[in-house]
Structure formats: structure tokens, C-alpha cells
Scaffold this active site. Structure first.
Site, PDB file in Angstrom:
ATOM      1  N   PRO A   1       0.823  -1.215   0.000  1.00  0.00           N
ATOM      2  CA  PRO A   1       0.000   0.000   0.000  1.00  0.00           C
ATOM      3  C   PRO A   1       0.852   1.258   0.000  1.00  0.00           C
ATOM      4  CG  PRO A   1       0.063  -0.966   2.193  1.00  0.00           C
ATOM      5  CD  PRO A   1       0.768  -1.941   1.280  1.00  0.00           C
ATOM      6  N   SER A   2       0.216   2.398  -0.244  1.00  0.00           N
ATOM      7  CA  SER A   2       0.918   3.680  -0.197  1.00  0.00           C
ATOM      8  C   SER A   2       1.512   3.895   1.185  1.00  0.00           C
ATOM      9  CB  SER A   2      -0.048   4.832  -0.527  1.00  0.00           C
ATOM     10  OG  SER A   2      -0.544   4.698  -1.838  1.00  0.00           O
ATOM     11  N   GLY A   3       2.743   4.417   1.213  1.00  0.00           N
ATOM     12  CA  GLY A   3       3.420   4.640   2.480  1.00  0.00           C
ATOM     13  C   GLY A   3       4.094   3.407   3.036  1.00  0.00           C
TER      14      GLY A   3
ATOM     15  N   GLY B   1       6.845   2.119   2.051  1.00  0.00           N
ATOM     16  CA  GLY B   1       8.300   2.279   2.034  1.00  0.00           C
ATOM     17  C   GLY B   1       8.961   1.769   0.771  1.00  0.00           C
ATOM     18  N   LYS B   2       8.183   1.571  -0.288  1.00  0.00           N
ATOM     19  CA  LYS B   2       8.736   1.011  -1.520  1.00  0.00           C
ATOM     20  C   LYS B   2       9.779   1.953  -2.154  1.00  0.00           C
ATOM     21  CE  LYS B   2       4.673   0.683  -3.441  1.00  0.00           C
ATOM     22  NZ  LYS B   2       3.899   1.285  -2.325  1.00  0.00           N
ATOM     23  N   THR B   3       9.416   3.230  -2.283  1.00  0.00           N
ATOM     24  CA  THR B   3      10.337   4.185  -2.894  1.00  0.00           C
ATOM     25  C   THR B   3      11.583   4.372  -2.032  1.00  0.00           C
ATOM     26  OG1 THR B   3       8.560   5.350  -4.055  1.00  0.00           O
ATOM     27  CG2 THR B   3      10.590   6.581  -3.659  1.00  0.00           C
TER      28      THR B   3
ATOM     29  N   GLU C   1       7.534   2.732 -10.503  1.00  0.00           N
ATOM     30  CA  GLU C   1       6.296   3.043 -11.208  1.00  0.00           C
ATOM     31  C   GLU C   1       6.576   3.546 -12.627  1.00  0.00           C
ATOM     32  OE1 GLU C   1       3.540   5.429  -9.044  1.00  0.00           O
ATOM     33  OE2 GLU C   1       4.111   4.574  -7.109  1.00  0.00           O
TER      34      GLU C   1
END
Length: 583
Positions: free
Chosen positions: A368-370, A372-374, A496
């Protein structure tokens, strides 16, 4: 010249030492210039005491020729002195330019404050601007003040005493200027930084501002920051201007006092009229460097603060070390219990992530967003250093690689695609001064962007403007993919990469990833659309900054769709757990 309480970065200290060596020759020229400045008072002395009394025209002509020659020689030396100062400032800039450029790039990704990025360039400009101004020349001339005062004493002790009192008064005003301008100068520097940050942010967001009518609200915010900046600037100008005006008036008054005192001494026949005029000129010359120093004190304070800030920026930026060149990676990527703390933060945004990939494999990172992927991919490409754990290529930690050489083995597309002002060919070639045309074509074809580029007005030579403003969002992403593939990198990290792509663009992306795997590269992919995960061998699941799962694509997909039992209190109902591929 720039004594500071804070430690000075070694690169800055070495550059300043070179400037000081150059200023040694400036001091020599200044000594000769100051000696030649005695020609004017001596000429006046001889005119009043010899020529007028003897009415000798030949003496007048001889003295005038001597004066013209002395002034001509003084002008030549002054020109040489000013050119040496300018060249020394240019040498300072050249010595620090690459370090400053590197610091700007590093601070732009490691600092919480976006204004920290360009600040080192502004600081270097401030230092160079001060060195090319009148301030340094005045400082070099200051040691000659006692000599001119001593000559005033030789003409008559009372004239020497009056001149010394004036010099001490002006020097005291210099110290007061230093103390009074310290606080407003610091405030001015802070407000100038905030002002620059706001202007740049609003310039970049111009379309959003106009479309949603945000101009009025942002104008009010801008007015508040700008008013504080103007107030701080006015405060500093008031301090410097006030002391500067006072010093100028005092010097003029002292010259008149010297003339009045000299006239009194002439009446008492203790000195000649020529000596009176000469003493007035000498006293003015003695006080001139002090007055000039006060007038340029604001620039001096700004340059000293710039040295402190520049030293701090270079210290915070990662220093470039001489490292042994490692062979091209071709086997593996290992992530060993990595924890990441965002710049300026204290709590880890990623904790205990561990996985490994072999050549020819691809992993998709979902969560989900947030989650920590980036943040994770920033550590994988060396943008952020792990607070704990290690990222290795072929067994070597990223810290063991020379950053420039490591970058040649990495392809990267950030979440926000940034292209640079230049042609498409230059951008694909990573802005190399001499791009490899064959490598550019191979990269574009590997990214499936060759035909797209050919349809542009000037093909590969199309100028795209700042940030790629001449291209659509999808075109920018496909050009960025070609840039990531330039030079056949071993590790390709895509954050992305399909967010703005149409069907053709996504097909080209999937084919490019398949080709990367075929040639033995490792691909790390973050994607919102599950369709692109079909080309991945493994999937890494993140949530709340933690690694929830890692395995083959089929294993993870089965877990995501497997029915699980609800808590006992909920009865025997079945639910489907859903972990999205969101970012």
C-alpha cells in the site's frame, strides 16, 4: 581575512590558502601603490614651499612631470593589483566548483530542506563577489595606516595626535559595525533561503496554481516571507549605512580639523603652509582604508557566513573517496537486513528487509501507499545509505564502489521522472558531453522508444526544454526508460515506470524487462498495475515499512488470493485477504 569560529572544510581551507598566497602579491603591489600615493602630498608640499616662494617655472614643470609619471605608474600597478584579485577569485571558484556541484546534488536528495540544494552555489558566489569588491583591497591597505600616521607625526606631533584619534575612532566604529550587523545578517540569510525556496516551488507548480485559483493565497504567503526579507535587509542596510555615513562624515570633519589645526600651527610659525596641506592629504589617506572597510562590512559579514555555510554543506555532503575500481557486476544483488532512516528523521521508514536476486531475475515490489517502496529503491541505487544492514552487488557493498563508476552499472527511473534541458539524444546518453550515438540508438530500441522518437520534429535532436516540458508524461517515461538502459546496466530499478504509459507503452516496457532478463540483468520494479508483474520472477510485499513476504510470483499470488478464516467471534464466515499492488 575570514577567521570564523566554526571549522572550515578542508577543500574550502585549501582554496582560501591559495587565495592568501595570491594576496601576498596583492599586498606587494599595494605597498608600491601606497608609496606612490605619497607623490601627491609631496607635490603639494613642494608647490607651496618652493615653487610659490621662488616663482620657478622650471621647478614647477619638473615636479609636474614627476607627478604625472608617479600617477601613471600607480595606475598601472593598481590595474595589475585588481586583475590579480579577480584572477584569485576565479581560482577559488574553479577549485571549489566541482565539490560544490557534487554537494548540490547530494543535498538535494539527503536534506529535508529543499533550499539546501542550491545554497552552496549562492555561498560560493557571495565569497567570490566579496573578493572582487573593494573590501579585500581595503584590508590589504590597513597595515599602511600606521605608516601614514607616523608621517603625520613627523610633520608635527599635534597633527599626528589628531590623526591617530580619528583612526582609533573609526576602528572602534568598525568593531561596532561587526557586532551590530551580526544578528541581522544571519536573519537575512535565513529569509533569503526561504524566499528562494518559495519562488522555485511556485514556479514549478504554475499550472496547478493557475488551474485551481491558488494565486491569491500563495501571493499572501509570498508577501509575508518577502516582507520579512525586506525588513531584515533594511535592518542590515541601516546598520551598515549608518556606520558608513558616520565614518564618512567623521573623516571629512577630521580633514577640516587637520586643516584648522595646521593653519593655527602655520600662524604660530611651527610649520609651513605646504606641510599643512600635505598633512591633510596624508591623514585622509590614512583613514581611507578604514572607511572603505566599514562601507564594505556587510559584504564581509556575508562572505564569512557563506564560508561557514559552505563548509557545513560540504561536510554534510558525502565526501568523494579514492576507491579501488571493481569489476563490472554480473552475478547477484543481495539486500541484507536493511533499515532506512529518511534524511533528518529518526524513526526507520524501512526495517529488516532481506532478499537476494541472481542475474536474469526480476522482482516486483508491492504494498500500500506509504509502505516504504520508494525508500527501499533509493537505498538499492545508492541514493540513501542504509542506517543498518547492507546492499551488495556481486558481494561488494555499494559503499565500496566509486559513485560515478557504480552509476554506469545502474539504470533508474524515479517516481517523478526528471529530464534535463537538452536534446533527446543527450538525455538518453545521461548528458554525456560526447554521447555514444550507437549506444543511444541501442538504448532507445531496447526501450521500444525508437519509433516514437523518430516521429518527433527533429528526431533524436529534438530539444525537450527544462524538465522535458516539450514532451507528454508518457513520452517522458519512455525516454527515461531508454536513459535507464543506456550502457547496458546490470541493475535496473524502475519506480512506477508505467504510471503514464498507454497500452503500447506498457507492452514496450514488458518487452524491455524480458530482454533485460535474457541478457542477464537484474530488474527491480515497483508498479501499480498488476499486469506488468507478469514478467517478474519474484514478488516482495511491504507494509508499514516492514517486509511481509518474499517469494516466487506464483507463490505470492496464491497467498494473496487464498481464503483465510476470520476470527472466531465472527463465526465461520470466509474472507479473501487482499494485498494490493499499490504504491
Amino acid at each position: 581575512m575570514f577567521a570564523t569560529k566554526n571549522p572550515v572544510h578542508p577543500d574550502v581551507a585549501e582554496a582560501l590558502r591559495e587565495c592568501r598566497r595570491a594576496f601576498a602579491s596583492v599586498a606587494l603591489f599595494s605597498g608600491m601603490v601606497n608609496l606612490l600615493m605619497l607623490a601627491g602630498p609631496l607635490y603639494m608640499l613642494q608647490i607651496y614651499d618652493r615653487v610659490l616662494s621662488s616663482r620657478s617655472v622650471p621647478t614647477l614643470i619638473a615636479l609636474s612631470i614627476f607627478l604625472v609619471g608617479a600617477y601613471a605608474f600607480q595606475g598601472m600597478l593598481d590595474l595589475i593589483r585588481s586583475r590579480v584579485v579577480v584572477r584569485s577569485a576565479a581560482v577559488l571558484d574553479q577549485r571549489l566548483a566541482l565539490s560544490v556541484h557534487s554537494a548540490v546534488i547530494r543535498l538535494s536528495v539527503t536534506s529535508r530542506h529543499p533550499g539546501d540544494g542550491p545554497q552552496p552555489v549562492r555561498d560560493l558566489d557571495a565569497i567570490r563577489g566579496f573578493l572582487t569588491g573593494a573590501g579585500p583591497i581595503a584590508i590589504v591597505d590597513l597595515p599602511w595606516v600606521p605608516i601614514f600616521l607616523a608621517i603625520c607625526f613627523l610633520i608635527h606631533p599635534w597633527l599626528g595626535v589628531a590623526s591617530t584619534i580619528g583612526a582609533v575612532t573609526l576602528f572602534t566604529m568598525t568593531l561596532l559595525t561587526e557586532r551590530a550587523s551580526r544578528a541581522p545578517a544571519k536573519v537575512l540569510a535565513q529569509d533569503a533561503g526561504r524566499r528562494s525556496i518559495m519562488v522555485e516551488a511556485q514556479r514549478r507548480g504554475g499550472e496547478t496554481i493557475l488551474a485551481m485559483g491558488m494565486g491569491g493565497a500563495l501571493a499572501q504567503r509570498w508577501a509575508g516571507v518577502n516582507n520579512r526579507y525586506i525588513a531584515a535587509s533594511a535592518s542590515l542596510s541601516d546598520v551598515a549605512g549608518g556606520f558608513g555615513s558616520a565614518s564618512k562624515v567623521l573623516r571629512l570633519l577630521l580633514q577640516s580639523v587637520i586643516l584648522g589645526l595646521g593653519a593655527y600651527l602655520v600662524i604660530r610659525q611651527e610649520m609651513t603652509a605646504g606641510a599643512m596641506v600635505a598633512a591633510s592629504i596624508m591623514m585622509g589617506r590614512a583613514l581611507a582604508p578604514i572607511e572603505t572597510a566599514i562601507a564594505n562590512w556587510r559584504a564581509f559579514i556575508g562572505a564569512r557566513q557563506a564560508i561557514t555555510r559552505l563548509s557545513e554543506a560540504l561536510t554534510r555532503a558525502a565526501p568523494k573517496r579514492e576507491l579501488t575500481s571493481l569489476p563490472r557486476p554480473e552475478r547477484s544483488l543481495e539486500v541484507e537486513h536493511v533499515a532506512i532512516v529518511a534524511p533528518g528523521g529518526q524513526k526507520p521508514v524501512i526495517a529488516n528487509v532481506r532478499f537476494g536476486l541472481k542475474a536474469g531475475q526480476a522482482v516486483g515490489i508491492i504494498g500500500p501507499s506509504g509502505a516504504g517502496k520508494t525508500s527501499l529503491v533509493r537505498a538499492l541505487v545508492g541514493i540513501w545509505r542504509p542506517a543498518k544492514g547492507c546492499v551488495r552487488l556481486d558481494g561488494a557493498a555499494l559503499d565500496h564502489w566509486d559513485p560515478d563508476l557504480l552509476g554506469q552499472h545502474i539504470g533508474f527511473i524515479s517516481q517523478t521522472v526528471e529530464l534535463f534541458d537538452g536534446t533527446i539524444s543527450e538525455n538518453i546518453a545521461r548528458m554525456n558531453v560526447k554521447p555514444d550515438a550507437d549506444a543511444v540508438l541501442r538504448a532507445a530500441k531496447a526501450a521500444g522508444a525508437h519509433d516514437l522518437i523518430l516521429r518527433l520534429p527533429n528526431g533524436y535532436d529534438t530539444a525537450i526544454g527544462e524538465g522535458g516540458e516539450a514532451l507528454s508524461g508518457g513520452q517522458r517515461q519512455r525516454i527515461a526508460l531508454a536513459r535507464a538502459l543506456y550502457g547496458d546496466p546490470f541493475l535496473v530499478v524502475l519506480d512506477e515506470p508505467n504510471s503514464n504509459l498507454d497500452n503500447d507503452g506498457e507492452l514496450a516496457l514488458r518487452q524491455a524487462i524480458a530482454n533485460l532478463k535474457t541478457r542477464g540483468a537484474i530488474v527491480v520494479l515497483i508498479a501499480h498495475r498488476p499486469s506488468v508483474l507478469a514478467v517478474c520472477d519474484h514478488i516482495l510485499v511491504l507494509a508499514n515499512g516492514e517486509q511481509k513476504d518474499f517469494g516466487t510470483r506464483d507463490e505470492i499470488m496464491q497467498k494473496m488470493t487464498r481464503p483465510v478464516a476470520a476470527p472466531a467471534a465472527a463465526g465461520n464466515l470466509k474472507v479473501v485477504s487482499g494485498t494490493t499492488a499499490g504504491g
